[in-house]
Motif scaffolding. Structure first.
Motif, mmCIF file in Angstrom:
data_model
loop_
_atom_site.group_PDB
_atom_site.id
_atom_site.type_symbol
_atom_site.label_atom_id
_atom_site.label_comp_id
_atom_site.label_asym_id
_atom_site.label_seq_id
_atom_site.Cartn_x
_atom_site.Cartn_y
_atom_site.Cartn_z
ATOM 1 N N LEU A 87 46.117 44.689 41.831
ATOM 2 C CA LEU A 87 46.667 44.057 42.924
ATOM 3 C C LEU A 87 47.239 44.926 43.999
ATOM 4 O O LEU A 87 46.990 44.863 45.341
ATOM 5 C CB LEU A 87 47.777 42.918 42.489
ATOM 6 C CG LEU A 87 47.270 41.839 41.864
ATOM 7 C CD1 LEU A 87 48.331 40.975 41.343
ATOM 8 C CD2 LEU A 87 46.267 41.025 42.683
ATOM 9 N N ARG A 88 47.910 46.014 43.611
ATOM 10 C CA ARG A 88 48.438 47.041 44.190
ATOM 11 C C ARG A 88 47.083 47.866 45.179
ATOM 12 O O ARG A 88 47.226 48.069 46.554
ATOM 13 C CB ARG A 88 49.093 48.118 43.840
ATOM 14 C CG ARG A 88 50.065 49.059 44.502
ATOM 15 C CD ARG A 88 50.908 50.019 44.109
ATOM 16 N NE ARG A 88 49.841 51.010 43.214
ATOM 17 C CZ ARG A 88 49.339 51.992 43.595
ATOM 18 N NH1 ARG A 88 49.259 52.123 45.028
ATOM 19 N NH2 ARG A 88 48.554 52.681 43.359
ATOM 20 N N LEU A 89 46.105 48.438 44.496
ATOM 21 C CA LEU A 89 45.020 48.906 45.087
ATOM 22 C C LEU A 89 44.337 47.957 45.982
ATOM 23 O O LEU A 89 43.611 48.552 47.159
ATOM 24 C CB LEU A 89 44.244 49.622 44.054
ATOM 25 C CG LEU A 89 45.001 50.645 43.125
ATOM 26 C CD1 LEU A 89 44.128 51.047 42.107
ATOM 27 C CD2 LEU A 89 45.070 51.739 44.042
ATOM 28 N N ALA A 90 44.176 46.705 45.661
ATOM 29 C CA ALA A 90 43.503 46.004 46.410
ATOM 30 C C ALA A 90 44.086 45.278 47.835
ATOM 31 O O ALA A 90 43.387 44.868 48.649
ATOM 32 C CB ALA A 90 42.877 44.622 45.563
ATOM 33 N N CYS A 91 45.388 45.419 47.786
ATOM 34 C CA CYS A 91 46.132 44.888 48.920
ATOM 35 C C CYS A 91 45.720 45.322 50.291
ATOM 36 O O CYS A 91 45.971 44.810 51.370
ATOM 37 C CB CYS A 91 47.581 44.791 48.663
ATOM 38 S SG CYS A 91 48.609 46.248 49.020
ATOM 39 N N SER A 92 45.319 46.422 50.232
ATOM 40 C CA SER A 92 44.998 47.187 51.832
ATOM 41 C C SER A 92 43.683 47.072 51.994
ATOM 42 O O SER A 92 43.102 47.811 53.057
ATOM 43 C CB SER A 92 45.600 48.908 51.688
ATOM 44 O OG SER A 92 44.799 49.544 50.576
ATOM 45 N N GLU A 93 42.926 46.424 51.146
ATOM 46 C CA GLU A 93 41.365 46.163 51.392
ATOM 47 C C GLU A 93 40.811 45.197 52.133
ATOM 48 O O GLU A 93 41.729 44.045 52.063
ATOM 49 C CB GLU A 93 40.652 46.623 50.002
ATOM 50 C CG GLU A 93 40.728 47.697 49.343
ATOM 51 C CD GLU A 93 40.308 48.870 50.143
ATOM 52 O OE1 GLU A 93 39.145 48.749 50.769
ATOM 53 O OE2 GLU A 93 40.783 50.001 49.900
ATOM 54 N N PRO A 94 40.021 45.274 52.858
ATOM 55 C CA PRO A 94 39.712 44.160 53.967
ATOM 56 C C PRO A 94 39.215 42.770 53.062
ATOM 57 O O PRO A 94 39.538 41.645 53.516
ATOM 58 C CB PRO A 94 38.332 44.646 54.799
ATOM 59 C CG PRO A 94 38.139 45.962 54.380
ATOM 60 C CD PRO A 94 38.999 46.421 53.099
ATOM 61 N N CYS A 95 38.725 42.976 51.810
ATOM 62 C CA CYS A 95 38.187 41.854 51.167
ATOM 63 C C CYS A 95 39.185 41.617 49.839
ATOM 64 O O CYS A 95 38.933 40.874 49.219
ATOM 65 C CB CYS A 95 36.759 41.803 50.787
ATOM 66 S SG CYS A 95 35.823 41.759 52.156
ATOM 67 N N GLY A 96 40.274 42.432 50.005
ATOM 68 C CA GLY A 96 41.176 42.394 48.621
ATOM 69 C C GLY A 96 40.408 42.659 47.495
ATOM 70 O O GLY A 96 39.282 43.332 47.332
ATOM 71 N N LEU A 97 40.813 41.984 46.302
ATOM 72 C CA LEU A 97 39.959 42.420 44.974
ATOM 73 C C LEU A 97 38.506 41.743 44.952
ATOM 74 O O LEU A 97 37.569 42.223 44.282
ATOM 75 C CB LEU A 97 40.492 41.534 43.964
ATOM 76 C CG LEU A 97 41.746 42.156 43.046
ATOM 77 C CD1 LEU A 97 42.332 41.442 41.833
ATOM 78 C CD2 LEU A 97 40.980 43.310 42.498
ATOM 79 N N ARG A 98 38.099 40.655 45.851
ATOM 80 C CA ARG A 98 36.698 40.431 45.978
ATOM 81 C C ARG A 98 35.676 41.411 46.419
ATOM 82 O O ARG A 98 34.689 41.581 46.225
ATOM 83 C CB ARG A 98 36.817 39.231 46.833
ATOM 84 C CG ARG A 98 37.250 38.088 46.405
ATOM 85 C CD ARG A 98 37.299 36.740 47.350
ATOM 86 N NE ARG A 98 37.272 37.098 48.715
ATOM 87 C CZ ARG A 98 36.186 36.579 49.706
ATOM 88 N NH1 ARG A 98 35.174 35.834 49.051
ATOM 89 N NH2 ARG A 98 36.121 36.723 50.765
#
Length: 159
Positions: free
Chosen positions: A64-75
């Motif tokens: 969750l921490r690594l995905a929070c700054s990504e445009p599509c999140g974990l998806r």
């Protein structure tokens, strides 16, 4: 009010919290456990790898921490699962999070077998016996994150 704001960090304010990623992460970890339940670790053997609850919680927080700054999140990150034992690292599967989304980053989750059981594991991997042998994973792991839309360096998190 200024003193109050100084003691609060962004995670405390929950600004980056994405309820969709929370649900997706729960489903993703179920797929991870299912994939680990039939992991091919030896030339002729599959093993049922068991994730301790502490490891599951740590992996969840980290994803969750690594995905929070990504445009599509974990998806936007179909994770690759690897298991280290001894000096070898075995690829045990890839998980498609959302096939409709073009990946924006790669996550490689490198789990480790519990080293206290290594002599026993070695015998199980290379002997004949039950097709599925339960093996416990260590609570230590590594996550490798590679952005696909940027020239930023690789991020390796050791937990």
């Amino acid at each position: 009010e200024a003193d109050y704001a100084e003691g609060i960090s962004l995670p405390d304010l929950d600004l980056l919290h994405d309820p969709e990623d929370e649900l997706l992460c729960t489903n993703l970890l179920e797929l991870v456990q299912s994939t680990l339940g039939r992991a091919p670790l030896g030339p002729k053997r599959c093993s049922r790898l068991l994730m301790p609850a502490q490891l599951l919680a740590q992996v969840r927080r980290e994803l969750l921490r690594l995905a929070c700054s990504e445009p599509c999140g974990l998806r936007g990150a179909p994770p690759r699962l690897c298991v280290e034992h001894g000096k070898a690292c075995h690829d045990v599967g890839h998980i498609a999070v959302d096939p409709a989304v073009v990946p924006t980053f790669q996550l490689t989750l490198v789990l480790r077998l519990d080293s206290r059981f290594w002599p026993k594991i070695q015998g199980l991997l290379f002997s004949s016996g039950p097709a599925f042998t339960p093996l416990k994973l260590s609570t230590g792991f590594r996550v490798i994150k590679k952005k696909l839309y940027s020239s930023e360096q690789l991020l390796i998190e050791e937990c």
